[in-house]
Design a protein around this motif. Structure first.
Motif, PDB file in Angstrom:
ATOM      1  N   THR A 100     -19.479 -10.840   1.840  1.00 46.92           N
ATOM      2  CA  THR A 100     -19.017  -9.544   1.355  1.00 46.92           C
ATOM      3  C   THR A 100     -18.006  -9.808   0.240  1.00 46.92           C
ATOM      4  O   THR A 100     -17.305 -10.832   0.247  1.00 46.92           O
ATOM      5  CB  THR A 100     -18.352  -8.720   2.473  1.00 46.92           C
ATOM      6  N   LEU A 101     -17.933  -8.890  -0.714  1.00 48.96           N
ATOM      7  CA  LEU A 101     -17.025  -9.048  -1.862  1.00 48.96           C
ATOM      8  C   LEU A 101     -16.283  -7.747  -2.081  1.00 48.96           C
ATOM      9  O   LEU A 101     -16.894  -6.681  -2.149  1.00 48.96           O
ATOM     10  CB  LEU A 101     -17.822  -9.439  -3.113  1.00 48.96           C
ATOM     11  N   GLY A 102     -14.953  -7.837  -2.214  1.00 43.53           N
ATOM     12  CA  GLY A 102     -14.191  -6.632  -2.516  1.00 43.53           C
ATOM     13  C   GLY A 102     -12.850  -6.566  -1.815  1.00 43.53           C
ATOM     14  O   GLY A 102     -12.181  -7.579  -1.625  1.00 43.53           O
ATOM     15  N   ARG A 103     -12.477  -5.355  -1.397  1.00 43.44           N
ATOM     16  CA  ARG A 103     -11.118  -5.081  -0.935  1.00 43.44           C
ATOM     17  C   ARG A 103     -10.725  -5.846   0.329  1.00 43.44           C
ATOM     18  O   ARG A 103     -11.458  -5.857   1.306  1.00 43.44           O
ATOM     19  CB  ARG A 103     -10.924  -3.585  -0.700  1.00 43.44           C
ATOM     20  N   LEU A 104      -9.528  -6.420   0.261  1.00 47.58           N
ATOM     21  CA  LEU A 104      -8.909  -7.120   1.377  1.00 47.58           C
ATOM     22  C   LEU A 104      -7.429  -6.776   1.322  1.00 47.58           C
ATOM     23  O   LEU A 104      -6.693  -7.280   0.474  1.00 47.58           O
ATOM     24  CB  LEU A 104      -9.126  -8.636   1.248  1.00 47.58           C
ATOM     25  N   ILE A 105      -6.983  -5.891   2.197  1.00 46.04           N
ATOM     26  CA  ILE A 105      -5.620  -5.364   2.144  1.00 46.04           C
ATOM     27  C   ILE A 105      -5.037  -5.276   3.558  1.00 46.04           C
ATOM     28  O   ILE A 105      -5.730  -5.532   4.541  1.00 46.04           O
ATOM     29  CB  ILE A 105      -5.588  -3.964   1.492  1.00 46.04           C
ATOM     30  N   VAL A 106      -3.783  -4.907   3.619  1.00 49.14           N
ATOM     31  CA  VAL A 106      -3.146  -4.600   4.901  1.00 49.14           C
ATOM     32  C   VAL A 106      -3.198  -3.092   5.117  1.00 49.14           C
ATOM     33  O   VAL A 106      -2.785  -2.322   4.248  1.00 49.14           O
ATOM     34  CB  VAL A 106      -1.692  -5.101   4.937  1.00 49.14           C
ATOM     35  N   ASP A 107      -3.741  -2.691   6.255  1.00 48.10           N
ATOM     36  CA  ASP A 107      -3.730  -1.286   6.673  1.00 48.10           C
ATOM     37  C   ASP A 107      -2.510  -1.039   7.552  1.00 48.10           C
ATOM     38  O   ASP A 107      -2.261  -1.795   8.498  1.00 48.10           O
ATOM     39  CB  ASP A 107      -4.982  -0.951   7.487  1.00 48.10           C
ATOM     40  N   LEU A 122       1.536  12.362   6.857  1.00 53.35           N
ATOM     41  CA  LEU A 122       2.024  11.043   6.488  1.00 53.35           C
ATOM     42  C   LEU A 122       3.509  11.050   6.151  1.00 53.35           C
ATOM     43  O   LEU A 122       4.244  10.121   6.491  1.00 53.35           O
ATOM     44  CB  LEU A 122       1.213  10.509   5.299  1.00 53.35           C
ATOM     45  N   LYS A 123       3.974  12.113   5.527  1.00 46.71           N
ATOM     46  CA  LYS A 123       5.388  12.185   5.139  1.00 46.71           C
ATOM     47  C   LYS A 123       6.323  12.225   6.341  1.00 46.71           C
ATOM     48  O   LYS A 123       7.510  11.901   6.226  1.00 46.71           O
ATOM     49  CB  LYS A 123       5.638  13.413   4.250  1.00 46.71           C
ATOM     50  N   ASP A 124       5.804  12.600   7.498  1.00 47.21           N
ATOM     51  CA  ASP A 124       6.635  12.727   8.697  1.00 47.21           C
ATOM     52  C   ASP A 124       6.450  11.589   9.691  1.00 47.21           C
ATOM     53  O   ASP A 124       7.092  11.570  10.747  1.00 47.21           O
ATOM     54  CB  ASP A 124       6.326  14.053   9.407  1.00 47.21           C
ATOM     55  N   VAL A 125       5.566  10.645   9.367  1.00 47.23           N
ATOM     56  CA  VAL A 125       5.296   9.543  10.288  1.00 47.23           C
ATOM     57  C   VAL A 125       6.492   8.602  10.361  1.00 47.23           C
ATOM     58  O   VAL A 125       7.124   8.288   9.345  1.00 47.23           O
ATOM     59  CB  VAL A 125       4.042   8.766   9.829  1.00 47.23           C
ATOM     60  N   CYS A 126       6.801   8.135  11.568  1.00 49.74           N
ATOM     61  CA  CYS A 126       7.951   7.251  11.767  1.00 49.74           C
ATOM     62  C   CYS A 126       7.567   5.793  12.000  1.00 49.74           C
ATOM     63  O   CYS A 126       8.350   4.889  11.704  1.00 49.74           O
ATOM     64  CB  CYS A 126       8.775   7.736  12.953  1.00 49.74           C
ATOM     65  N   SER A 127       6.379   5.537  12.550  1.00 54.15           N
ATOM     66  CA  SER A 127       6.019   4.153  12.858  1.00 54.15           C
ATOM     67  C   SER A 127       4.538   3.901  12.580  1.00 54.15           C
ATOM     68  O   SER A 127       3.707   4.812  12.679  1.00 54.15           O
ATOM     69  CB  SER A 127       6.336   3.828  14.322  1.00 54.15           C
ATOM     70  N   PHE A 128       4.234   2.659  12.242  1.00 52.19           N
ATOM     71  CA  PHE A 128       2.878   2.278  11.859  1.00 52.19           C
ATOM     72  C   PHE A 128       2.462   1.007  12.596  1.00 52.19           C
ATOM     73  O   PHE A 128       3.296   0.174  12.949  1.00 52.19           O
ATOM     74  CB  PHE A 128       2.802   1.997  10.352  1.00 52.19           C
ATOM     75  N   GLN A 129       1.149   0.868  12.775  1.00 53.34           N
ATOM     76  CA  GLN A 129       0.566  -0.360  13.321  1.00 53.34           C
ATOM     77  C   GLN A 129      -0.105  -1.107  12.176  1.00 53.34           C
ATOM     78  O   GLN A 129      -0.811  -0.496  11.379  1.00 53.34           O
ATOM     79  CB  GLN A 129      -0.455  -0.026  14.411  1.00 53.34           C
ATOM     80  N   LYS A 130       0.091  -2.418  12.107  1.00 53.64           N
ATOM     81  CA  LYS A 130      -0.446  -3.233  11.009  1.00 53.64           C
ATOM     82  C   LYS A 130      -1.789  -3.842  11.390  1.00 53.64           C
ATOM     83  O   LYS A 130      -1.932  -4.418  12.471  1.00 53.64           O
ATOM     84  CB  LYS A 130       0.544  -4.346  10.661  1.00 53.64           C
ATOM     85  N   TYR A 131      -2.760  -3.723  10.471  1.00 50.78           N
ATOM     86  CA  TYR A 131      -4.092  -4.275  10.683  1.00 50.78           C
ATOM     87  C   TYR A 131      -4.609  -4.939   9.402  1.00 50.78           C
ATOM     88  O   TYR A 131      -4.178  -4.606   8.297  1.00 50.78           O
ATOM     89  CB  TYR A 131      -5.102  -3.174  11.044  1.00 50.78           C
ATOM     90  N   LEU A 132      -5.566  -5.833   9.542  1.00 58.31           N
ATOM     91  CA  LEU A 132      -6.379  -6.261   8.405  1.00 58.31           C
ATOM     92  C   LEU A 132      -7.217  -5.074   7.961  1.00 58.31           C
ATOM     93  O   LEU A 132      -7.759  -4.344   8.797  1.00 58.31           O
ATOM     94  CB  LEU A 132      -7.277  -7.434   8.822  1.00 58.31           C
TER      95      LEU A 132
END
Length: 317
Positions: A8-15, A25-35
């Motif tokens: 596969t070729l293309g996007r590889l980012i942190v979600d 989204l403007k009111d979110v306080c915490s996030f979970q990190k994923y590939l």
């Protein structure tokens, strides 16, 4: 892992996905990190199904880049063509799930490492040995990535491989729509299979009429157009047949990643040489599993999970 059979070729980012569901989204306080990133998600999806898969992309010379490389390797994805960019950082995407509607997404990727994957990153000897190349078309939005994507498509076609385009149409990544259409048309001329959601189908086919849009895409030489329609199921178009496949019933948690799971499962079916009805049913089941889970890559199902859904026609998270 042996010889890679699909790249596969293309996007590889942190979600970074909001832990609070249904919160703006403007009111979110915490996030979970994923590939994250469509090409990376698809690679993980294929690996979990049992395919020998590699990724062509870039990460930044930073902690997030190290995280992504480690996660890919833990999932069994070949990273021989994932380079570390000396200049640009790893891209990010923040997302707030809003079930049952689409999630709210904010990208931080101008500039970023994966968009600048280079033609010099390609190992053509390795690519020539693969059976399938899957290109996420956001790679076309930046000159370096564009050159790499088109060169990889050309090389894979010359060696007899199957080219799959995930249209991955993101207007915010482009300056002008007509510029995007030009490079999409170039890629389509080297494609065998096109995967698209409804807006992507309308963009590439230049009409809101799905059948007419599919005809336009098929006229470029594409053999199959697979249109993902969410709760309305899937449409399949080829020169020989038209099919409509109903969705697998599921409670929606997060719509992000379902299309990547569908694409990975469909490509897995191509690798196995399955007939089209089986490929479509298998892909629909994989997409249904992911739409009921929080993340993209971490939500990708195993072969056993997909087969269980097909057997029982129910999704468990």
């Amino acid at each position: 892992m042996g010889r890679v059979e699909v790249y596969t070729l293309g996007r590889l980012i942190v979600d970074l996905y909001a832990n609070e569901i249904g919160v703006p989204l403007k009111d979110v306080c915490s996030f979970q990190k994923y590939l994250g990133g469509s090409a990376a998600n698809t690679a993980v999806g294929l690996a979990r199904l049992g395919a020998k898969v590699g990724l062509i992309s870039r990460v930044g010379q930073d902690a997030f880049g190290q995280f992504l490389l480690e996660r890919l390797q833990q999932e069994g994805v070949d990273t021989g063509m994932v380079r570390t960019d000396p200049v640009y950082p790893t891209g990010l995407a923040f997302a707030a799930p809003q079930p049952p509607q689409d999630s709210e997404v904010l990208f931080y990727r101008k500039p970023c490492a994966d968009a600048n994957v280079s033609i010099h990153d390609l190992d053509l000897n390795q690519l020539h040995q693969a059976k399938i190349l899957v290109v996420a078309c956001t790679a076309l939005a930046v000159p370096a990535g564009r050159e790499a994507a088109l060169a990889a498509l050309e090389a894979n076609r010359d060696s007899g491989g199957v080219n799959v385009l995930d249209l991955d149409w993101r207007p915010m990544f482009w300056n002008y729509e007509e510029e995007a259409r030009l490079y999409y048309r170039l890629a389509l001329r080297m494609a065998d299979v096109v995967l698209a959601n409804e807006p992507e189908l309308a963009f590439a086919g230049e009409t809101d009429d799905p059948e007419q849009a599919a005809e336009t895409i098929l006229s470029t030489g594409v053999k199959e157009v697979v249109a993902k329609r969410g709760s309305d199921g899937v449409w399949y178009f080829s020169r020989e047949e038209r099919l409509k496949v109903p969705p697998v019933p599921v409670k929606v948690l997060n719509t992000l990643g379902a299309g990547d799971a569908f694409g990975a499962a469909y490509v897995y079916g191509l690798l196995q040489g399955w007939e089209v009805h089986r490929r479509l049913a298998f892909a629909c089941a994989a997409g249904a599993i992911v739409v009921g889970r929080h993340s993209c890559s971490e939500a990708m199902p195993t072969l056993e999970e997909v087969e269980n859904v097909l057997l029982h026609n129910q999704v468990t998270s």
